[in-house]
Design a protein around this motif. Structure first.
Motif: not given
Length: 132
Positions: A93-105
């Motif tokens: 599940d590569l969800k977290w390697t995709q661009a996000g819509d806000h500042e997030q680490v």
């Protein structure tokens, strides 16, 4: 990334940040996942390190509410709070390697030495108690 560090005081994590290649994990450093934004650029950043002592091993004890700091030379420190924690995220599940819509680490580490075993994921959003 020169001079940048990631810290989670509650877990005793304090590592320098280096640019990663998405596969190799440096010793005693946290790597920035290539192609993603750097902390402070307004979107999702992914940082990964070994699940060993002196690196991201303490993430096994991670939990929502813990604080993440990213220090940047010559710029204000960034403050985040862990809002989501996954002890067994599927590596497919590569969800977290995709661009996000806000500042997030996103902090990522392994659960075993096998590339097919689950990952530990801690998602940190900007800490509303810090405004600067």
């Amino acid at each position: 990334l020169a001079g940048m560090r990631v810290k989670v005081d509650e877990l005793g994590i304090d590592l320098p940040l280096v640019e990663g290649d998405g596969w190799t994990v440096p010793l005693y450093k946290a790597a920035h996942y290539p192609g993603m934004k750097v902390p402070g650029e307004g979107q999702r950043s992914l940082l990964y390190a070994h699940a060993q002592a002196g690196m991201f091993a303490p993430l096994t004890l991670g939990a929502p509410g813990q604080h993440v700091e990213v220090s940047r030379p010559g710029k204000p420190t960034l403050y985040y709070v862990i809002t989501e924690y996954y002890a067994k995220w599927p590596p497919s599940d590569l969800k977290w390697t995709q661009a996000g819509d806000h500042e997030q680490v996103v902090l990522l580490t392994c659960t075993t030495y096998s590339a097919n075993d689950p990952r530990i994921i801690a998602v940190a959003d900007p800490d509303p108690s810090h405004t600067g």
